[in-house]
Design a protein around this motif. Structure first.
Motif, PDB file in Angstrom:
ATOM      1  N   VAL A 155       0.854  -1.189   0.000  1.00 29.42           N
ATOM      2  CA  VAL A 155       0.000   0.000   0.000  1.00 29.42           C
ATOM      3  C   VAL A 155       0.888   1.236   0.000  1.00 29.42           C
ATOM      4  N   LEU A 156       0.691   2.083  -1.006  1.00 28.34           N
ATOM      5  CA  LEU A 156       1.400   3.350  -1.111  1.00 28.34           C
ATOM      6  C   LEU A 156       0.401   4.499  -0.988  1.00 28.34           C
ATOM      7  N   MET A 157       0.902   5.625  -0.530  1.00 22.18           N
ATOM      8  CA  MET A 157       0.115   6.855  -0.561  1.00 22.18           C
ATOM      9  C   MET A 157       0.799   7.809  -1.529  1.00 22.18           C
ATOM     10  N   THR A 158       0.105   8.170  -2.590  1.00 18.17           N
ATOM     11  CA  THR A 158       0.691   9.055  -3.585  1.00 18.17           C
ATOM     12  C   THR A 158       0.920  10.436  -2.983  1.00 18.17           C
ATOM     13  N   LEU A 159       1.717  11.237  -3.677  1.00 20.06           N
ATOM     14  CA  LEU A 159       2.003  12.580  -3.188  1.00 20.06           C
ATOM     15  C   LEU A 159       0.769  13.464  -3.202  1.00 20.06           C
ATOM     16  N   ASP A 160      -0.305  13.020  -3.875  1.00 19.18           N
ATOM     17  CA  ASP A 160      -1.576  13.742  -3.858  1.00 19.18           C
ATOM     18  C   ASP A 160      -2.485  13.288  -2.727  1.00 19.18           C
ATOM     19  N   GLY A 161      -2.029  12.309  -1.917  1.00 21.50           N
ATOM     20  CA  GLY A 161      -2.825  11.831  -0.794  1.00 21.50           C
ATOM     21  C   GLY A 161      -3.760  10.696  -1.124  1.00 21.50           C
ATOM     22  N   ASN A 162      -3.579  10.017  -2.263  1.00 21.31           N
ATOM     23  CA  ASN A 162      -4.435   8.903  -2.661  1.00 21.31           C
ATOM     24  C   ASN A 162      -3.769   7.575  -2.337  1.00 21.31           C
ATOM     25  N   HIS A 163      -4.591   6.561  -2.016  1.00 19.03           N
ATOM     26  CA  HIS A 163      -4.073   5.233  -1.717  1.00 19.03           C
ATOM     27  C   HIS A 163      -3.850   4.459  -3.014  1.00 19.03           C
ATOM     28  N   LEU A 164      -2.746   3.753  -3.065  1.00 18.30           N
ATOM     29  CA  LEU A 164      -2.378   2.978  -4.247  1.00 18.30           C
ATOM     30  C   LEU A 164      -1.939   1.590  -3.785  1.00 18.30           C
ATOM     31  N   ARG A 165      -2.632   0.566  -4.249  1.00 21.44           N
ATOM     32  CA  ARG A 165      -2.311  -0.820  -3.895  1.00 21.44           C
ATOM     33  C   ARG A 165      -1.588  -1.474  -5.070  1.00 21.44           C
ATOM     34  N   VAL A 166      -0.353  -1.903  -4.833  1.00 19.96           N
ATOM     35  CA  VAL A 166       0.466  -2.537  -5.861  1.00 19.96           C
ATOM     36  C   VAL A 166       0.616  -4.010  -5.488  1.00 19.96           C
ATOM     37  N   PRO A 167       0.251  -4.962  -6.363  1.00 17.85           N
ATOM     38  CA  PRO A 167       0.391  -6.389  -6.032  1.00 17.85           C
ATOM     39  C   PRO A 167       1.832  -6.731  -5.666  1.00 17.85           C
ATOM     40  N   ASN A 168       1.988  -7.601  -4.673  1.00 14.62           N
ATOM     41  CA  ASN A 168       3.329  -7.951  -4.198  1.00 14.62           C
ATOM     42  C   ASN A 168       4.167  -8.619  -5.281  1.00 14.62           C
ATOM     43  N   ALA A 169       3.534  -9.393  -6.147  1.00 13.52           N
ATOM     44  CA  ALA A 169       4.283 -10.030  -7.231  1.00 13.52           C
ATOM     45  C   ALA A 169       4.897  -8.980  -8.149  1.00 13.52           C
ATOM     46  N   LEU A 170       4.169  -7.899  -8.419  1.00  8.74           N
ATOM     47  CA  LEU A 170       4.700  -6.825  -9.253  1.00  8.74           C
ATOM     48  C   LEU A 170       5.818  -6.086  -8.525  1.00  8.74           C
ATOM     49  N   VAL A 171       5.661  -5.859  -7.234  1.00  8.12           N
ATOM     50  CA  VAL A 171       6.700  -5.190  -6.454  1.00  8.12           C
ATOM     51  C   VAL A 171       7.968  -6.028  -6.430  1.00  8.12           C
ATOM     52  N   PHE A 172       7.813  -7.334  -6.260  1.00  6.75           N
ATOM     53  CA  PHE A 172       8.965  -8.227  -6.127  1.00  6.75           C
ATOM     54  C   PHE A 172       9.763  -8.332  -7.424  1.00  6.75           C
ATOM     55  N   SER A 173       9.072  -8.221  -8.577  1.00  7.01           N
ATOM     56  CA  SER A 173       9.751  -8.433  -9.860  1.00  7.01           C
ATOM     57  C   SER A 173      10.076  -7.133 -10.592  1.00  7.01           C
ATOM     58  N   SER A 174       9.663  -5.982 -10.064  1.00  3.09           N
ATOM     59  CA  SER A 174       9.863  -4.717 -10.765  1.00  3.09           C
ATOM     60  C   SER A 174      11.106  -3.990 -10.274  1.00  3.09           C
TER      61      SER A 174
END
Length: 343
Positions: A155-174
């Protein structure tokens, strides 16, 4: 066809049912014993999963603690089931059960491929975390501040204050860019200097101003390079470093551009704008100003810029309150540990 040929003899069927009932009654004590063994193994697995030995190995990672407890309990239960089958003299069922489980596992693996990838990636990242809470990262083009790591997504919070959910598989391989890991961060900007100006002097003026600016680090020192020869100017690029632990990167860069511009103007350095070719054509009527027409911009007095810095360049905490509120609601779901080892 007479009635004698349509008569069904039920005596063999009843005899078979009675034999099976007697066999079931004879095996009932063994069945109860087998169920008792399974129950004892389940209770023993629960007792082992709460031992302090496991707590010491998984105390820093709540996700691994729950996973270890579940694995220990189910392992003890499987052992109990195998013992129960041995008591019931039904070990031939083990091969059939294992074969069925294998086929079922393959089918479920294809059906929940993405879910399992995210789950396994979450396990690996919780063991050796690639980022810490509140790190400013860019993951596969997604920029934000890390809020939490769950079993399925980051879970990320963008610099605009919005929540962003990135799948762990994408995080692990990116490819991941972490702006926070190294507290020192460099910024750069270009300034166009006239072709007839002393470029060495322009470099010296800019670096001297950057060196005296609050928020710019002394080591490494500010530097300036000539990067390109344009149509109407020469591009000079200025570099400087900011300590992000005490100063805001964007604010320092903004103030640095303003201060260098003012310093070059005070030194009467020519910073020409792009030159455009304008073609004029004669018109039949001459436009004359009318009453009530707005005043020409040239007639307005120009405001003298202030060379003193009035910008707060300390670390900004615009998202801190929102992140803290979000983390307090999650409780034990967050798998990030500030004291865990980092890659």
């Amino acid at each position: 066809m007479d009635a004698e040929q349509l008569h069904f003899d039920l005596e063999p069927v009843m005899q078979r049912l009675l034999e099976e009932a007697y066999r079931l009654l004879a095996a009932l004590p063994m069945l109860l014993l087998a169920l008792l063994v399974i129950s004892l193994c389940w209770a023993a697995g629960g007792w082992l999963s709460r031992r302090a030995v496991l707590e010491r190995f998984t105390s820093r990672n709540p996700f691994m603690r729950d996973l270890t407890r579940t694995t220990v309990r189910w392992s003890a239960t499987v052992i109990g089931i195998l013992i129960a089958l041995e008591i019931m003299n039904a070990t031939a069922l083990v091969g059939a059960v294992l074969g069925t489980a294998g086929v079922l596992g393959v089918a479920l693996g294809f059906a929940f491929k993405n879910t399992m990838e995210n789950y396994l990636a979450g396990i690996l990242m919780s063991l050796r975390q690639p980022f810490a809470p509140k790190d400013h990262v860019v993951i596969d083009g997604n920029e934000g501040v890390v809020v939490a790591l769950t079993s399925r997504a980051t879970v990320l919070m963008t610099l605009d204050g919005n929540h962003l959910r990135v799948p762990n598989a994408l995080v692990f391989s990116s490819v991941m860019l972490n702006y926070t890991r190294n507290p020192s961060r460099r910024f750069s900007f270009d300034v166009g200097i006239g072709v007839n100006e002393d470029l060495v002097l322009a470099q010296r003026i800019g670096t001297s101003k950057l060196d005296s600016l609050d928020g710019v680090m002394d080591t490494p020192p500010p530097r300036a390079y000539i990067t390109a020869l344009g149509d109407s100017n020469v591009q000079v690029r200025y570099h400087a470093w900011v300590d992000q632990r005490s100063h805001d990167f964007i604010s320092v860069k903004s103030e640095a551009i303003r201060q260098v511009k003012l310093a070059l103007e005070e030194a009467e350095m020519d910073m020409p704008e792009p030159i455009y070719r304008v073609q004029l054509t004669e018109r039949s009527a001459v436009l004359t100003p009318t009453a009530g027409a707005p005043e020409s911009p040239a007639a307005k007095p120009k405001l003298q810029p202030s060379s003193e810095s009035a910008v707060d360049m300390r670390v900004q905490g615009d998202l801190d309150a929102q992140i803290a509120q979000d983390q307090s609601k999650r409780g034990a779901e967050d798998l990030l540990d500030p004291s865990a080892p980092r890659e």
